[in-house]
Design a protein around this motif. Structure first.
Motif, PDB file in Angstrom:
ATOM      1  N   PHE A  88       0.726  -1.235   0.003  1.00 32.25           N
ATOM      2  CA  PHE A  88      -0.214   0.060  -0.025  1.00 32.25           C
ATOM      3  C   PHE A  88       0.857   1.054   0.047  1.00 32.25           C
ATOM      4  CE2 PHE A  88      -1.654   3.349   2.878  1.00 32.25           C
ATOM      5  CZ  PHE A  88      -3.063   3.782   1.951  1.00 32.25           C
ATOM      6  N   ILE A  89       1.824   1.098   0.737  1.00 32.78           N
ATOM      7  CA  ILE A  89       2.797   2.564   0.907  1.00 32.78           C
ATOM      8  C   ILE A  89       3.617   2.780  -0.455  1.00 32.78           C
ATOM      9  CG2 ILE A  89       5.054   3.402   2.153  1.00 32.78           C
ATOM     10  CD1 ILE A  89       3.883   1.929   4.517  1.00 32.78           C
ATOM     11  N   CYS A  90       4.153   1.565  -0.954  1.00 36.75           N
ATOM     12  CA  CYS A  90       4.745   1.788  -2.204  1.00 36.75           C
ATOM     13  C   CYS A  90       3.895   2.228  -3.420  1.00 36.75           C
ATOM     14  CB  CYS A  90       5.378   0.458  -2.611  1.00 36.75           C
ATOM     15  SG  CYS A  90       6.809  -0.035  -1.535  1.00 36.75           S
ATOM     16  N   ILE A  91       2.617   1.669  -3.429  1.00 42.44           N
ATOM     17  CA  ILE A  91       1.830   2.196  -4.531  1.00 42.44           C
ATOM     18  C   ILE A  91       1.403   3.461  -4.268  1.00 42.44           C
ATOM     19  CG2 ILE A  91      -0.730   1.869  -5.428  1.00 42.44           C
ATOM     20  CD1 ILE A  91      -0.394  -1.045  -4.706  1.00 42.44           C
ATOM     21  N   PHE A 123      -4.680   5.233 -13.841  1.00 44.43           N
ATOM     22  CA  PHE A 123      -4.576   6.349 -13.119  1.00 44.43           C
ATOM     23  C   PHE A 123      -5.756   6.594 -12.258  1.00 44.43           C
ATOM     24  CE2 PHE A 123      -1.575   8.546 -16.146  1.00 44.43           C
ATOM     25  CZ  PHE A 123      -0.664   7.740 -15.813  1.00 44.43           C
ATOM     26  N   GLY A 124      -7.046   6.364 -12.636  1.00 38.00           N
ATOM     27  CA  GLY A 124      -8.312   6.604 -11.976  1.00 38.00           C
ATOM     28  C   GLY A 124      -8.419   5.634 -10.758  1.00 38.00           C
ATOM     29  N   ASN A 125      -7.855   4.486 -11.059  1.00 40.75           N
ATOM     30  CA  ASN A 125      -8.018   3.380  -9.933  1.00 40.75           C
ATOM     31  C   ASN A 125      -6.872   3.604  -8.855  1.00 40.75           C
ATOM     32  OD1 ASN A 125     -10.099   1.120 -10.534  1.00 40.75           O
ATOM     33  ND2 ASN A 125      -9.357   1.778 -12.303  1.00 40.75           N
ATOM     34  N   PRO A 130      -6.684   3.485  -3.308  1.00 41.18           N
ATOM     35  CA  PRO A 130      -6.072   3.784  -2.065  1.00 41.18           C
ATOM     36  C   PRO A 130      -6.795   4.464  -0.878  1.00 41.18           C
ATOM     37  CG  PRO A 130      -4.452   4.088  -4.112  1.00 41.18           C
ATOM     38  CD  PRO A 130      -5.793   3.955  -4.562  1.00 41.18           C
ATOM     39  N   LEU A 131      -7.656   5.473  -1.292  1.00 42.02           N
ATOM     40  CA  LEU A 131      -8.363   6.232  -0.401  1.00 42.02           C
ATOM     41  C   LEU A 131      -9.377   5.122   0.311  1.00 42.02           C
ATOM     42  CD1 LEU A 131      -9.856   8.668   0.716  1.00 42.02           C
ATOM     43  CD2 LEU A 131     -11.020   8.787  -1.334  1.00 42.02           C
ATOM     44  N   PHE A 132      -9.976   4.115  -0.406  1.00 41.54           N
ATOM     45  CA  PHE A 132     -10.812   3.098   0.052  1.00 41.54           C
ATOM     46  C   PHE A 132      -9.977   2.207   1.183  1.00 41.54           C
ATOM     47  CE2 PHE A 132     -11.823  -1.400  -0.531  1.00 41.54           C
ATOM     48  CZ  PHE A 132     -13.062  -1.545   0.026  1.00 41.54           C
ATOM     49  N   TRP A 133      -8.892   2.093   0.693  1.00 43.99           N
ATOM     50  CA  TRP A 133      -8.043   1.145   1.475  1.00 43.99           C
ATOM     51  C   TRP A 133      -7.514   1.651   2.611  1.00 43.99           C
ATOM     52  CZ3 TRP A 133      -3.215  -1.793  -1.564  1.00 43.99           C
ATOM     53  CH2 TRP A 133      -2.955  -2.857  -0.861  1.00 43.99           C
ATOM     54  N   LEU A 270      -9.209  14.663  -0.915  1.00 39.44           N
ATOM     55  CA  LEU A 270      -9.145  13.545   0.133  1.00 39.44           C
ATOM     56  C   LEU A 270      -8.327  12.342  -0.419  1.00 39.44           C
ATOM     57  CD1 LEU A 270      -9.827  13.139   3.164  1.00 39.44           C
ATOM     58  CD2 LEU A 270     -12.002  11.883   2.077  1.00 39.44           C
ATOM     59  N   SER A 271      -8.562  12.222  -1.702  1.00 37.72           N
ATOM     60  CA  SER A 271      -7.784  11.278  -2.239  1.00 37.72           C
ATOM     61  C   SER A 271      -6.391  10.996  -2.223  1.00 37.72           C
ATOM     62  CB  SER A 271      -8.235  11.109  -3.926  1.00 37.72           C
ATOM     63  OG  SER A 271      -7.749  12.232  -4.494  1.00 37.72           O
TER      64      SER A 271
END
Length: 286
Positions: A88-91, A123-125, A130-133, A270-271
């Motif tokens: 998650f951090i890397c992405i 790019f959209g995803n 990551p916001l959801f995650w 927020l994203s």
């Protein structure tokens, strides 16, 4: 402006109820719904056939979301879960660093992706997932911190209220007092006066959270640094979505929220802010 203010006032208590009253499963279902609606709005920015949209939706969105949900309900004591957090951090950090350079070299950088539906979908995803995650990661702290079972929720709420406070005051003050444009090519309505006013309002919100909520246990230096990073990330997220909408020649991604537009128009700032804050929390473990 009136609709925007009313919507913000209504959304704030709803957000508090969802974060504090929903179980992890209920919150996951709620976030899943928001993600689906967000990605459908993002698809409005992309010109492609329906078949290709379905394929991209499955590969870039459905599969990662299913994996994230499965991981969420594993115990974080397992080493596997810790590795996933590093993923998650890397992405997150890699994407937002890349987004910064896309903004820095805009409009030349748009030549790389504006004709590639695959890149636009990716790019959209990278903006939405990551916001959801990050919300799920922070909410899980509630179940594994012995002395306070709402610390993750307060961290999430801190970033959301801070970001929305900055974003709304940025808009309102800029609308009434703004004269000097920040970025004429990406978002010509954004002004330096609005940004300064937004930072002042968000600073007040930051001080209230720092003094009167359970976040007081975090060192002031750490939280102050987080505040600065959140402000920068808020601007980054806002300008990034503005860039994509400008290339697509779309003002708002939807009409669901009066005064704001669609869900993406409300969560654009927020994203970046919440996932980056979550990365900091995971890295320095506060």
């Amino acid at each position: 402006m009136k609709n925007r203010l009313v919507s913000t006032i209504i959304l704030a208590p709803i957000t508090i109820v969802v974060l504090f009253m929903f179980s992890l499963i209920q919150l996951t279902c709620f976030l899943l719904l928001l993600n689906i609606l967000s990605i459908l709005e993002w698809n409005k920015l992309i010109i492609m056939s329906k078949i290709k949209k379905y394929i991209c939706f499955a590969i870039f969105h459905v599969i990662p979301i299913i994996l994230i949900i499965l991981i969420t309900f594993r115990t974080p004591k397992k080493i596997f879960y810790q590795y996933i957090q590093y993923v998650f951090i890397c992405i997150t950090l890699t994407w937002w660093l890349g987004a910064f350079f896309l903004l820095l070299f805009y409009p030349k950088s748009a030549k790389i992706w504006k004709k590639s539906t695959t890149l636009q979908t990716l790019f959209g995803n990278l903006i939405i997932i990551p916001l959801f995650w990050s919300i799920l990661i922070l909410q899980q702290e509630n179940y594994f911190v012995l002395h306070n079972n709402s610390i993750g929720t307060w961290k999430t709420l801190y970033v959301i209220i801070l970001t929305w406070g900055l974003d709304s005051s940025y808009y309102l003050i800029g609308k009434t007092l703004g004269k000097h444009k920040m970025s004429k090519t990406i978002s010509p309505k954004k002004t330096w006066e609005g940004l300064i006013g937004g930072i002042i309002i968000s600073s007040i919100i930051h001080l209230i959270f720092q003094k009167y909520t359970i976040l007081y246990y975090i060192s002031h230096t750490t939280l102050n640094i987080c505040f600065i990073i959140i402000v920068l990330a808020t601007i980054l997220g806002d300008l990034t979505e503005s860039m994509f909408k400008r290339v697509a020649n779309i003002k708002d991604t939807g009409k669901l929220i009066p005064g704001h537009g669609g869900i993406l128009d409300r969560i654009d700032s927020l994203s970046a802010a919440l996932p980056i804050f979550t990365c900091i929390a995971l890295l320095i473990k506060f």
